[in-house]
Design an enzyme around this catalytic site. Structure first.
Site, PDB file in Angstrom:
ATOM      1  N   SER A  26       1.232  -0.903   0.074  1.00  0.00           N
ATOM      2  CA  SER A  26       0.174  -0.068  -0.157  1.00  0.00           C
ATOM      3  C   SER A  26       0.481   1.320  -0.295  1.00  0.00           C
ATOM      4  O   SER A  26       0.830   1.967  -0.503  1.00  0.00           O
ATOM      5  CB  SER A  26      -0.562   0.248   1.003  1.00  0.00           C
ATOM      6  OG  SER A  26      -2.028  -0.994   1.210  1.00  0.00           O
ATOM      7  N   ASP A  52       1.899  -5.733  -8.182  1.00  0.00           N
ATOM      8  CA  ASP A  52       1.226  -4.892  -8.015  1.00  0.00           C
ATOM      9  C   ASP A  52       2.371  -3.736  -8.795  1.00  0.00           C
ATOM     10  O   ASP A  52       2.028  -2.717  -8.749  1.00  0.00           O
ATOM     11  CB  ASP A  52       0.663  -5.307  -6.237  1.00  0.00           C
ATOM     12  CG  ASP A  52      -0.188  -5.409  -6.467  1.00  0.00           C
ATOM     13  OD1 ASP A  52      -0.886  -6.552  -7.556  1.00  0.00           O
ATOM     14  OD2 ASP A  52      -1.049  -5.029  -5.937  1.00  0.00           O
ATOM     15  N   ASN A  94      -3.789  -7.239 -11.561  1.00  0.00           N
ATOM     16  CA  ASN A  94      -5.036  -7.319 -10.781  1.00  0.00           C
ATOM     17  C   ASN A  94      -4.657  -6.109  -9.542  1.00  0.00           C
ATOM     18  O   ASN A  94      -4.817  -6.253  -8.909  1.00  0.00           O
ATOM     19  CB  ASN A  94      -5.758  -8.873 -10.665  1.00  0.00           C
ATOM     20  CG  ASN A  94      -6.642  -8.862  -9.605  1.00  0.00           C
ATOM     21  OD1 ASN A  94      -7.935  -7.836  -9.699  1.00  0.00           O
ATOM     22  ND2 ASN A  94      -6.935 -10.231  -8.858  1.00  0.00           N
ATOM     23  N   GLY A  96      -5.087  -3.235  -7.799  1.00  0.00           N
ATOM     24  CA  GLY A  96      -6.153  -2.504  -7.407  1.00  0.00           C
ATOM     25  C   GLY A  96      -5.626  -0.381  -7.056  1.00  0.00           C
ATOM     26  O   GLY A  96      -6.530  -0.330  -7.498  1.00  0.00           O
ATOM     27  N   SER A 171     -11.694   2.792  -0.071  1.00  0.00           N
ATOM     28  CA  SER A 171     -11.123   4.270   0.314  1.00  0.00           C
ATOM     29  C   SER A 171     -10.139   4.843  -0.810  1.00  0.00           C
ATOM     30  O   SER A 171      -9.987   5.825  -0.632  1.00  0.00           O
ATOM     31  CB  SER A 171     -10.460   3.907   2.063  1.00  0.00           C
ATOM     32  OG  SER A 171      -9.742   3.159   1.871  1.00  0.00           O
ATOM     33  N   GLN A 172     -10.009   3.061  -1.821  1.00  0.00           N
ATOM     34  CA  GLN A 172      -8.776   3.937  -2.559  1.00  0.00           C
ATOM     35  C   GLN A 172      -9.617   5.147  -3.868  1.00  0.00           C
ATOM     36  O   GLN A 172      -8.300   5.676  -3.942  1.00  0.00           O
ATOM     37  CB  GLN A 172      -8.209   2.475  -3.093  1.00  0.00           C
ATOM     38  CG  GLN A 172      -7.708   1.485  -2.916  1.00  0.00           C
ATOM     39  CD  GLN A 172      -7.382   0.033  -2.896  1.00  0.00           C
ATOM     40  OE1 GLN A 172      -7.990  -0.161  -4.589  1.00  0.00           O
ATOM     41  NE2 GLN A 172      -6.718  -0.367  -3.248  1.00  0.00           N
ATOM     42  N   ASP A 297      -7.774  -6.335   4.353  1.00  0.00           N
ATOM     43  CA  ASP A 297      -6.898  -7.331   4.047  1.00  0.00           C
ATOM     44  C   ASP A 297      -6.349  -8.093   5.206  1.00  0.00           C
ATOM     45  O   ASP A 297      -5.597 -10.108   4.668  1.00  0.00           O
ATOM     46  CB  ASP A 297      -5.719  -6.645   3.550  1.00  0.00           C
ATOM     47  CG  ASP A 297      -5.508  -6.395   2.485  1.00  0.00           C
ATOM     48  OD1 ASP A 297      -7.676  -6.707   1.729  1.00  0.00           O
ATOM     49  OD2 ASP A 297      -5.071  -5.124   1.839  1.00  0.00           O
ATOM     50  N   ASN A 320     -17.089  -5.620   1.564  1.00  0.00           N
ATOM     51  CA  ASN A 320     -16.016  -4.843   0.871  1.00  0.00           C
ATOM     52  C   ASN A 320     -15.026  -5.823   0.240  1.00  0.00           C
ATOM     53  O   ASN A 320     -15.537  -6.155  -0.566  1.00  0.00           O
ATOM     54  CB  ASN A 320     -15.329  -3.988   0.853  1.00  0.00           C
ATOM     55  CG  ASN A 320     -15.935  -2.417   1.304  1.00  0.00           C
ATOM     56  OD1 ASN A 320     -17.700  -2.951   0.802  1.00  0.00           O
ATOM     57  ND2 ASN A 320     -15.398  -1.734   1.436  1.00  0.00           N
ATOM     58  N   LYS A 324     -12.718  -7.613  -4.140  1.00  0.00           N
ATOM     59  CA  LYS A 324     -11.574  -7.194  -3.863  1.00  0.00           C
ATOM     60  C   LYS A 324     -10.763  -8.299  -4.898  1.00  0.00           C
ATOM     61  O   LYS A 324     -11.595  -8.426  -5.906  1.00  0.00           O
ATOM     62  CB  LYS A 324     -10.465  -8.077  -2.934  1.00  0.00           C
ATOM     63  CG  LYS A 324     -11.212  -7.512  -1.548  1.00  0.00           C
ATOM     64  CD  LYS A 324     -10.411  -5.578  -1.513  1.00  0.00           C
ATOM     65  CE  LYS A 324     -10.726  -5.254   0.193  1.00  0.00           C
ATOM     66  NZ  LYS A 324      -9.440  -4.189  -0.445  1.00  0.00           N
ATOM     67  N   GLU A 325      -9.693  -9.433  -4.674  1.00  0.00           N
ATOM     68  CA  GLU A 325      -9.229  -9.527  -6.238  1.00  0.00           C
ATOM     69  C   GLU A 325     -10.244 -10.637  -6.824  1.00  0.00           C
ATOM     70  O   GLU A 325     -10.106 -11.454  -7.562  1.00  0.00           O
ATOM     71  CB  GLU A 325      -7.847 -10.471  -5.486  1.00  0.00           C
ATOM     72  CG  GLU A 325      -6.678  -8.960  -5.907  1.00  0.00           C
ATOM     73  CD  GLU A 325      -6.291  -8.314  -5.142  1.00  0.00           C
ATOM     74  OE1 GLU A 325      -5.800  -7.473  -4.402  1.00  0.00           O
ATOM     75  OE2 GLU A 325      -7.577  -8.278  -4.137  1.00  0.00           O
ATOM     76  N   ARG A 328     -13.622 -12.679  -1.471  1.00  0.00           N
ATOM     77  CA  ARG A 328     -13.142 -13.110  -0.600  1.00  0.00           C
ATOM     78  C   ARG A 328     -13.182 -13.812   0.409  1.00  0.00           C
ATOM     79  O   ARG A 328     -14.163 -14.896   0.761  1.00  0.00           O
ATOM     80  CB  ARG A 328     -12.241 -12.628  -0.146  1.00  0.00           C
ATOM     81  CG  ARG A 328     -10.960 -11.620  -0.395  1.00  0.00           C
ATOM     82  CD  ARG A 328      -9.991 -11.344  -0.461  1.00  0.00           C
ATOM     83  NE  ARG A 328      -8.727 -10.907  -0.811  1.00  0.00           N
ATOM     84  CZ  ARG A 328      -8.365 -10.014  -0.954  1.00  0.00           C
ATOM     85  NH1 ARG A 328      -8.256  -9.079   0.420  1.00  0.00           N
ATOM     86  NH2 ARG A 328      -6.845 -10.076  -1.639  1.00  0.00           N
ATOM     87  N   HIS A 374      -4.058 -14.170  -4.043  1.00  0.00           N
ATOM     88  CA  HIS A 374      -2.525 -13.904  -3.465  1.00  0.00           C
ATOM     89  C   HIS A 374      -2.890 -14.108  -1.275  1.00  0.00           C
ATOM     90  O   HIS A 374      -1.870 -15.228  -0.743  1.00  0.00           O
ATOM     91  CB  HIS A 374      -1.540 -12.841  -3.446  1.00  0.00           C
ATOM     92  CG  HIS A 374      -2.633 -11.825  -2.990  1.00  0.00           C
ATOM     93  ND1 HIS A 374      -2.017 -10.252  -2.536  1.00  0.00           N
ATOM     94  CD2 HIS A 374      -3.649 -10.541  -3.247  1.00  0.00           C
ATOM     95  CE1 HIS A 374      -2.475  -9.479  -2.221  1.00  0.00           C
ATOM     96  NE2 HIS A 374      -3.537  -9.653  -2.722  1.00  0.00           N
ATOM     97  N   ARG A 375      -4.299 -13.947  -1.177  1.00  0.00           N
ATOM     98  CA  ARG A 375      -4.725 -14.101   0.168  1.00  0.00           C
ATOM     99  C   ARG A 375      -5.083 -14.818   0.671  1.00  0.00           C
ATOM    100  O   ARG A 375      -4.801 -15.288   1.635  1.00  0.00           O
ATOM    101  CB  ARG A 375      -5.050 -12.283   0.484  1.00  0.00           C
ATOM    102  CG  ARG A 375      -4.167 -10.585   0.706  1.00  0.00           C
ATOM    103  CD  ARG A 375      -4.735 -10.189   1.439  1.00  0.00           C
ATOM    104  NE  ARG A 375      -3.765  -8.818   1.119  1.00  0.00           N
ATOM    105  CZ  ARG A 375      -2.530  -8.458   1.337  1.00  0.00           C
ATOM    106  NH1 ARG A 375      -2.117  -9.714   1.697  1.00  0.00           N
ATOM    107  NH2 ARG A 375      -2.044  -7.596   0.525  1.00  0.00           N
ATOM    108  N   LYS A 400       1.980 -11.563  -6.739  1.00  0.00           N
ATOM    109  CA  LYS A 400       1.249 -10.283  -6.372  1.00  0.00           C
ATOM    110  C   LYS A 400       1.830  -9.278  -5.438  1.00  0.00           C
ATOM    111  O   LYS A 400       1.715  -7.968  -5.063  1.00  0.00           O
ATOM    112  CB  LYS A 400       0.273 -10.076  -6.434  1.00  0.00           C
ATOM    113  CG  LYS A 400      -0.921  -9.374  -6.335  1.00  0.00           C
ATOM    114  CD  LYS A 400      -2.705  -9.418  -6.409  1.00  0.00           C
ATOM    115  CE  LYS A 400      -3.544  -8.437  -6.894  1.00  0.00           C
ATOM    116  NZ  LYS A 400      -3.231  -6.779  -5.861  1.00  0.00           N
TER     117      LYS A 400
END
Length: 422
Positions: A26, A52, A94, A96, A171-172, A297, A320, A324-325, A328, A374-375, A400
């Site tokens: 981030s 990323d 991917n 974000g 929030s991005q 995350d 949210n 995500k990717e 989730r 990835h997560r 990622k």
């Protein structure tokens, strides 16, 4: 890694040792963008090198920013205070942060057409709130599907200087507009539409990085920010380790009764996911209800840890995670139930993990579909520390954000059975 499937071999002992997590994704992508918008040479240290951040760096290079990589954890970025239209569409995989942050900066600075695109997963991730906000500033911008690709026909600035943004999904979107603000040419105001905002702590990360690069940002109210037209100045900037990555190591320590030194105390992190440390420390007596809205995350880590908790855990505030990717919430539910039927269930956007300490020491063959996320891959590897037969599909997707993840676990004594493509 060319392995299609990685089966974790439970170590059978407490995991102890030292592992340094990579730099924060981030913060690295924020710093790369701000250094690229700045006038002069910035040196970024402690940075993450992953898929990323490579996409962000390559996009900035395509728009005229000079970026060198003298060491594995550093970037030297030389900007001229602007961006130029790239010769080709910007492909951002991917990533974000890159896909959400760049359109606002492009709209503020680029004259000409720019297409921002991603892979098949990114093309399912919503960006319409940001597109609508930029359109309200007079930007010629379109995203017909509501997701990438996004086409910006820039004129090198905004026609208006007050924007209202719906940040309920991410929030991005707010961070993107805030970071473009100092380049707007006049005082610029960002206002939330309502109070809903995903992971407000990431806004704090954005503002801290902006100020480090010379921006003047005033939070007028909890939902209004005023930014002065200062532009950005080059600076040397150190990036802290990734708190999301740290959660896997904290959880591995808790699950195995070990002691893993990550080189940074939990209290030193400024990233929102560091809040997960206290929850992990409570294992196997995790709270009955965990609000994940401000540490999104970290939820995959906590959900897999909850599978071994003494009592059930309900995760709330995680809607949210569905954008995500991958979805989730669904991926976690499917993966946990692959390990043991009934281990998890979805109620609306909540996830309930029943908790089964008896899973430890069992053989529970399960192939975990990571959905190229990835997560999901990294969190379900934790289950394999206590339960044999856990196989992670597409393990290379960890590249990622944490390319060295499997090596990090191996350095602590975790073994693997690899199955390579035929």
């Amino acid at each position: 890694m060319t392995t299609d499937k990685l089966t974790i071999v439970p170590p059978g002992h407490a995991l102890s040792g030292r592992v340094a997590p990579p730099g924060s994704k981030s913060i690295t992508n924020r710093a790369l963008l701000l250094a690229g918008l700045a006038q002069g040479e910035s040196r970024l240290t402690g940075a993450l090198k992953s898929d990323d951040t490579r996409y962000m760096a390559d996009a900035l290079r395509a728009m005229g920013v000079r970026i060198e990589e003298p060491e594995d954890t550093s970037f030297v970025v030389t900007g001229n205070g602007g961006l130029s239209a790239p010769a080709h569409p910007l492909f951002l995989g991917n990533a974000g942060t890159a896909v959400r942050f760049l359109p606002a900066a492009i709209a503020a600075l680029v004259t000409g057409e720019v297409i921002v695109d991603g892979d098949q997963h990114m093309r399912k991730r919503p960006i319409l709130p940001l597109v609508k906000a930029l359109a309200s500033l007079g930007v010629d911008i379109s995203a017909p599907s509501g997701c990438p690709p996004v086409t910006i026909r820039g004129t090198g600035g905004f026609a208006a200087h007050h924007v209202v943004i719906d940040a309920g999904l991410s929030s991005q979107y707010v961070s993107a507009l805030l970071m473009a603000g100092p380049c707007a040419g006049r005082p610029f105001t960002v206002e939330l539409a309502g109070d809903e905002i995903g992971a407000r702590g990431y806004i704090d990360l954005t503002i801290a990085a902006m100020r480090a690069f010379g921006a003047t940002v005033d939070q007028v109210t909890p939902s209004v920010w005023k930014i002065e037209p200062t532009g950005y100045q080059a600076t040397d900037f150190h990036i802290e380790p990734d708190a999301s990555a740290a959660t896997y190591l904290w959880a591995a320590e808790a699950l195995t009764g070990g002691r893993i030194d990550i080189g940074t105390p939990s209290s030193a992190f400024t990233q929102p996911d560091a809040k997960a440390f206290d929850v992990i420390s409570a294992f196997p007596a995790m709270p009955a209800v965990i609000d994940g809205s401000q540490m999104q995350d970290a939820i995959p880590t906590l959900a897999v840890l909850a599978a071994f908790n003494a009592t059930p855990v309900r995760f709330t505030g995680i809607s949210n995670l569905r954008v995500k990717e991958c979805d989730r919430v669904r991926a976690l539910s499917l993966g946990l139930n692959a390990i043991r039927a009934g281990l998890a269930r979805e109620e609306g956007d909540d996830l309930i993990v029943s908790g089964d300490p008896a899973l430890a020491g069992r053989h529970q063959p399960a192939e975990i579909d990571t959905f190229a996320d990835h997560r999901i891959a990294m969190s379900f590897a934790l289950a394999g520390l206590k339960t044999s037969g856990i196989a992670i599909l597409d393990p290379k997707c960890v590249g990622k954000t944490y390319p060295g993840y499997w090596d990090a676990l191996a350095s602590l004594g975790v073994g693997y059975l690899e199955e390579r493509p035929r």
